[in-house]
Write a protein that holds these residues in place. Structure first.
Motif, PDB file in Angstrom:
ATOM      1  N   VAL A  67       0.833  -1.210   0.000  1.00 48.54           N
ATOM      2  CA  VAL A  67       0.000   0.000   0.000  1.00 48.54           C
ATOM      3  C   VAL A  67       0.865   1.256   0.000  1.00 48.54           C
ATOM      4  N   TYR A  77      -7.597  -6.951   6.370  1.00 52.86           N
ATOM      5  CA  TYR A  77      -7.595  -7.571   5.032  1.00 52.86           C
ATOM      6  C   TYR A  77      -8.425  -8.860   5.025  1.00 52.86           C
ATOM      7  N   PHE A 100      -8.793  -6.239   0.325  1.00 52.21           N
ATOM      8  CA  PHE A 100      -7.683  -5.311   0.113  1.00 52.21           C
ATOM      9  C   PHE A 100      -8.134  -3.853   0.128  1.00 52.21           C
ATOM     10  N   GLU A 101      -9.265  -3.544  -0.478  1.00 54.54           N
ATOM     11  CA  GLU A 101      -9.708  -2.147  -0.537  1.00 54.54           C
ATOM     12  C   GLU A 101      -9.890  -1.561   0.862  1.00 54.54           C
ATOM     13  N   ALA A 102     -10.361  -2.386   1.778  1.00 54.05           N
ATOM     14  CA  ALA A 102     -10.587  -1.909   3.150  1.00 54.05           C
ATOM     15  C   ALA A 102      -9.268  -1.568   3.841  1.00 54.05           C
ATOM     16  N   ASP A 128      -6.397  -0.987   2.382  1.00 56.54           N
ATOM     17  CA  ASP A 128      -5.776   0.094   1.625  1.00 56.54           C
ATOM     18  C   ASP A 128      -6.300   1.450   2.123  1.00 56.54           C
ATOM     19  N   ALA A 129      -7.587   1.536   2.345  1.00 57.33           N
ATOM     20  CA  ALA A 129      -8.194   2.785   2.816  1.00 57.33           C
ATOM     21  C   ALA A 129      -7.722   3.127   4.225  1.00 57.33           C
ATOM     22  N   ASN A 169      -3.934   4.219   4.147  1.00 57.53           N
ATOM     23  CA  ASN A 169      -3.785   5.540   3.544  1.00 57.53           C
ATOM     24  C   ASN A 169      -4.302   6.645   4.471  1.00 57.53           C
TER      25      ASN A 169
END
Length: 222
Positions: free
Chosen positions: A48, A121, A126-128, A130-131, A134
């Motif tokens: 990430v 995860y 992954f999107e969760a 990643d957010a 970040n």
């Protein structure tokens, strides 16, 4: 304290609360513990952060990107984030670790935060994660300046020696003193050519090695 508050601070609601519980369980407490989740979270964090740097700095060369990532994923950065989130208040530790101040130890806090990334995860994909990463790292990303990649002393010393076709330094732990949560380390940095031995002290072996390398650089450049 309820770990739900920590999940709220991180910004993720766990569909499977057992993952959150495991992520906060140190091996000293029992099994299952967070070691496997920490392994997973470490890989996710590197991915990430690498992607974020790639997008943020389109003109930055690979070497600088690698150094920026290394600075962002190292224990110090994770420890700082874990302290802000008060991760130590939610850890499940064995009696020995509790008495020795394990809830404040940088390595344990950093590993627990990585384990939380792994748990997110597995819980939501992954999107969760990643957010979440970040969002937590946003202040650190904003503080970065292209072209001003700060190299650590060990890297600078290695490059100085390599540029002169000399053997790389060797680091030796001389002494570790104090209780587990307030240890002091003494490390020697030894160079063959020119013959040089410098000493560094710090609250972790890594810090002591950096101090010893910095002392060696000062002597060499003088």
């Amino acid at each position: 304290m309820s770990a739900v508050a920590l999940a709220q601070a991180i910004g993720h609601r766990f569909a499977d609360p057992s993952l959150l519980k495991t992520a906060l369980t140190h091996r000293s407490f029992g099994s299952p513990n967070n070691e496997r989740l920490e392994f997973l979270g470490d890989g996710l964090l590197n991915c990430v952060v690498a992607a974020a740097l790639y997008r943020r700095f389109p003109a930055m060369p690979e070497g600088d990107l690698s150094r920026q990532r290394a600075n962002l994923v190292r224990q110090d950065a994770l420890h700082g984030l874990a302290l802000k989130l008060k991760v130590g208040e939610y850890l499940r530790l064995g009696e020995g670790e509790l008495k020795s101040g394990g809830a404040q130890r940088p390595s344990i806090l950093a590993d627990a935060l990585e384990a939380l990334f792994g748990a997110i995860y597995l819980d939501a994909g992954f999107e969760a994660v990643d957010a979440v990463i970040n969002r937590l790292y946003q202040p650190l990303f904003e503080a970065l300046t292209p072209g001003e990649v700060k190299k650590d002393a060990k890297t600078c010393l290695q490059e100085w020696l390599q540029g002169r076709k000399k053997a790389l330094p060797k680091y030796h732990l001389l002494e570790a003193t104090g209780a587990a949560h307030e240890q002091r380390f003494e490390v020697a940095c030894e160079i063959e050519n020119p013959p040089l031995r410098t000493i560094g002290h710090g609250t972790s072996r890594r810090i002591a090695e950096q101090v010893a390398a910095d002392n060696a650089l000062k002597v060499l450049k003088a």
